[in-house]
Design a protein around this motif. Structure first.
Motif, PDB file in Angstrom:
ATOM      1  N   LEU A 108       0.846  -1.192   0.000  1.00 30.87           N
ATOM      2  CA  LEU A 108       0.000   0.000   0.000  1.00 30.87           C
ATOM      3  C   LEU A 108       0.878   1.238   0.000  1.00 30.87           C
ATOM      4  O   LEU A 108       1.902   1.283   0.688  1.00 30.87           O
ATOM      5  CB  LEU A 108      -0.887   0.033   1.243  1.00 30.87           C
ATOM      6  N   LYS A 109       0.455   2.246  -0.741  1.00 34.39           N
ATOM      7  CA  LYS A 109       1.168   3.521  -0.765  1.00 34.39           C
ATOM      8  C   LYS A 109       0.150   4.642  -0.798  1.00 34.39           C
ATOM      9  O   LYS A 109      -0.922   4.496  -1.357  1.00 34.39           O
ATOM     10  CB  LYS A 109       2.076   3.615  -1.994  1.00 34.39           C
ATOM     11  N   PHE A 110       0.513   5.753  -0.192  1.00 35.86           N
ATOM     12  CA  PHE A 110      -0.253   6.978  -0.324  1.00 35.86           C
ATOM     13  C   PHE A 110       0.740   8.077  -0.652  1.00 35.86           C
ATOM     14  O   PHE A 110       1.254   8.768   0.232  1.00 35.86           O
ATOM     15  CB  PHE A 110      -1.042   7.308   0.954  1.00 35.86           C
ATOM     16  N   GLY A 111       1.054   8.178  -1.947  1.00 36.35           N
ATOM     17  CA  GLY A 111       2.033   9.157  -2.397  1.00 36.35           C
ATOM     18  C   GLY A 111       3.340   8.990  -1.645  1.00 36.35           C
ATOM     19  O   GLY A 111       3.800   7.873  -1.416  1.00 36.35           O
ATOM     20  N   ILE A 112       3.910  10.110  -1.244  1.00 35.76           N
ATOM     21  CA  ILE A 112       5.157  10.078  -0.472  1.00 35.76           C
ATOM     22  C   ILE A 112       4.887  10.091   1.030  1.00 35.76           C
ATOM     23  O   ILE A 112       5.821  10.106   1.819  1.00 35.76           O
ATOM     24  CB  ILE A 112       6.084  11.257  -0.841  1.00 35.76           C
ATOM     25  N   LEU A 113       3.615  10.028   1.411  1.00 33.07           N
ATOM     26  CA  LEU A 113       3.271  10.152   2.829  1.00 33.07           C
ATOM     27  C   LEU A 113       3.165   8.853   3.605  1.00 33.07           C
ATOM     28  O   LEU A 113       3.322   8.857   4.819  1.00 33.07           O
ATOM     29  CB  LEU A 113       1.954  10.920   2.995  1.00 33.07           C
ATOM     30  N   ALA A 114       2.861   7.736   2.957  1.00 35.14           N
ATOM     31  CA  ALA A 114       2.670   6.504   3.723  1.00 35.14           C
ATOM     32  C   ALA A 114       2.978   5.269   2.873  1.00 35.14           C
ATOM     33  O   ALA A 114       2.732   5.269   1.668  1.00 35.14           O
ATOM     34  CB  ALA A 114       1.233   6.419   4.242  1.00 35.14           C
ATOM     35  N   ASN A 115       3.532   4.250   3.524  1.00 41.46           N
ATOM     36  CA  ASN A 115       3.838   2.955   2.904  1.00 41.46           C
ATOM     37  C   ASN A 115       3.508   1.846   3.888  1.00 41.46           C
ATOM     38  O   ASN A 115       3.780   1.972   5.074  1.00 41.46           O
ATOM     39  CB  ASN A 115       5.336   2.834   2.594  1.00 41.46           C
ATOM     40  N   ALA A 116       2.957   0.762   3.353  1.00 38.98           N
ATOM     41  CA  ALA A 116       2.707  -0.423   4.180  1.00 38.98           C
ATOM     42  C   ALA A 116       2.899  -1.660   3.323  1.00 38.98           C
ATOM     43  O   ALA A 116       2.478  -1.694   2.176  1.00 38.98           O
ATOM     44  CB  ALA A 116       1.295  -0.409   4.753  1.00 38.98           C
ATOM     45  N   ILE A 117       3.549  -2.644   3.895  1.00 42.32           N
ATOM     46  CA  ILE A 117       3.683  -3.945   3.240  1.00 42.32           C
ATOM     47  C   ILE A 117       2.923  -4.943   4.103  1.00 42.32           C
ATOM     48  O   ILE A 117       3.239  -5.135   5.278  1.00 42.32           O
ATOM     49  CB  ILE A 117       5.162  -4.339   3.085  1.00 42.32           C
ATOM     50  N   ILE A 118       1.906  -5.564   3.500  1.00 44.36           N
ATOM     51  CA  ILE A 118       1.037  -6.480   4.241  1.00 44.36           C
ATOM     52  C   ILE A 118       1.158  -7.871   3.625  1.00 44.36           C
ATOM     53  O   ILE A 118       0.675  -8.097   2.516  1.00 44.36           O
ATOM     54  CB  ILE A 118      -0.429  -6.011   4.189  1.00 44.36           C
ATOM     55  N   LYS A 162       2.913  -2.780  11.387  1.00 44.28           N
ATOM     56  CA  LYS A 162       3.466  -1.432  11.448  1.00 44.28           C
ATOM     57  C   LYS A 162       3.593  -0.929  10.017  1.00 44.28           C
ATOM     58  O   LYS A 162       3.951  -1.683   9.122  1.00 44.28           O
ATOM     59  CB  LYS A 162       4.846  -1.435  12.104  1.00 44.28           C
ATOM     60  N   PHE A 163       3.265   0.340   9.842  1.00 44.45           N
ATOM     61  CA  PHE A 163       3.485   0.949   8.532  1.00 44.45           C
ATOM     62  C   PHE A 163       4.114   2.321   8.715  1.00 44.45           C
ATOM     63  O   PHE A 163       4.064   2.907   9.791  1.00 44.45           O
ATOM     64  CB  PHE A 163       2.192   0.999   7.714  1.00 44.45           C
ATOM     65  N   GLU A 164       4.742   2.802   7.642  1.00 49.50           N
ATOM     66  CA  GLU A 164       5.487   4.051   7.707  1.00 49.50           C
ATOM     67  C   GLU A 164       4.658   5.226   7.243  1.00 49.50           C
ATOM     68  O   GLU A 164       3.941   5.148   6.258  1.00 49.50           O
ATOM     69  CB  GLU A 164       6.726   3.979   6.799  1.00 49.50           C
ATOM     70  N   SER A 165       4.826   6.320   7.965  1.00 46.66           N
ATOM     71  CA  SER A 165       4.240   7.581   7.573  1.00 46.66           C
ATOM     72  C   SER A 165       5.388   8.497   7.133  1.00 46.66           C
ATOM     73  O   SER A 165       6.544   8.075   7.107  1.00 46.66           O
ATOM     74  CB  SER A 165       3.486   8.175   8.766  1.00 46.66           C
ATOM     75  N   PHE A 166       5.082   9.740   6.805  1.00 46.27           N
ATOM     76  CA  PHE A 166       6.092  10.687   6.324  1.00 46.27           C
ATOM     77  C   PHE A 166       7.233  10.820   7.333  1.00 46.27           C
ATOM     78  O   PHE A 166       7.019  10.772   8.531  1.00 46.27           O
ATOM     79  CB  PHE A 166       5.429  12.034   6.067  1.00 46.27           C
ATOM     80  N   TYR A 167       8.429  10.985   6.849  1.00 44.87           N
ATOM     81  CA  TYR A 167       9.663  11.079   7.648  1.00 44.87           C
ATOM     82  C   TYR A 167       9.956   9.795   8.413  1.00 44.87           C
ATOM     83  O   TYR A 167      10.709   9.788   9.376  1.00 44.87           O
ATOM     84  CB  TYR A 167       9.629  12.266   8.610  1.00 44.87           C
ATOM     85  N   GLY A 168       9.338   8.678   8.025  1.00 49.07           N
ATOM     86  CA  GLY A 168       9.641   7.391   8.617  1.00 49.07           C
ATOM     87  C   GLY A 168       8.955   7.098   9.933  1.00 49.07           C
ATOM     88  O   GLY A 168       9.266   6.105  10.585  1.00 49.07           O
ATOM     89  N   PHE A 169       8.025   7.944  10.359  1.00 48.09           N
ATOM     90  CA  PHE A 169       7.297   7.676  11.593  1.00 48.09           C
ATOM     91  C   PHE A 169       6.484   6.403  11.427  1.00 48.09           C
ATOM     92  O   PHE A 169       5.866   6.171  10.397  1.00 48.09           O
ATOM     93  CB  PHE A 169       6.386   8.850  11.975  1.00 48.09           C
ATOM     94  N   LYS A 170       6.452   5.574  12.455  1.00 48.82           N
ATOM     95  CA  LYS A 170       5.753   4.285  12.412  1.00 48.82           C
ATOM     96  C   LYS A 170       4.371   4.412  13.046  1.00 48.82           C
ATOM     97  O   LYS A 170       4.191   5.120  14.040  1.00 48.82           O
ATOM     98  CB  LYS A 170       6.550   3.217  13.178  1.00 48.82           C
TER      99      LYS A 170
END
Length: 190
Positions: A108-118, A162-170
């Motif tokens: 999953l991706k939301f532009g450059i703001l969020a990433n998740a691998i499920i 856990k998934f990443e938000s902008f600047y790598g925040f979890k």
């Protein structure tokens, strides 16, 4: 370098890359899904962009009379904020959601703001739904814009991820609400 510095540096590089350099349209490949065409995310982000332009003009005009250093600093910050929001808008169409059948995972991706691998084995159920839910619900919006970007798919998981938000925040979630343009194709592929 420490991970937090690396995450911040990567985020800033992606802002410059998507804001200034990546102008070509990207076609979706097999098992890729867009999420920006029918959602309200573009409208919300364009609203932010308009506010930034108006705010920059008004602030620059007000401060220009008094403090030239303050005017320069605020104008520079407004221009950079404009670049960040522009990079976000452009990255929505260039970073699609991807179902990796080889690795058996949903990316999953939301532009450059969020990433998740499920991983597939952590997915309990995927439901096509636009039902409202409270902030206390275990369902979390994947989009950092929250409910303002909408959702039409809920991914229920059998354990926390856990998934990443902008600047790598979890962030953690047991269920994610996402928006997928071709929601039925997405659900059927899983």
């Amino acid at each position: 370098m420490p991970q937090i510095i690396g995450n911040i540096l990567a985020a800033e590089i992606s802002v410059v890359y998507y804001g200034l350099f990546n102008w070509r349209k990207r076609k979706l490949k097999e098992n890729e899904f867009s999420y920006h065409k029918e959602s309200t995310a573009n409208s919300v982000i364009l609203g932010f962009l308009l506010v930034i332009v108006v705010e920059a003009f008004v602030t620059h005009s007000m401060i220009k009379v008094g403090n030239s250093k303050g005017t320069f600093i605020l104008t520079t910050l407004s221009i950079y904020t404009f670049l960040q929001v522009l990079a976000l808008i452009k990255s929505l169409s260039r970073r699609p959601v991807f179902i990796d059948l080889k690795k058996k995972q949903v990316v999953l991706k939301f532009g450059i703001l969020a990433n998740a691998i499920i991983p597939f084995e952590t997915i309990k159920e995927i439901e096509v739904s636009t039902k409202e839910f409270s902030e206390k619900s275990p369902i979390k919006y994947f989009s950092p814009l929250g409910s303002s970007s909408g959702h039409n798919v809920i991914i229920y998981l059998n354990k926390n991820i856990k998934f990443e938000s902008f600047y790598g925040f979890k962030k953690k979630a047991t269920s994610l609400a996402v928006f997928i343009d071709a929601k039925n194709d997405f659900v059927n592929l899983n």
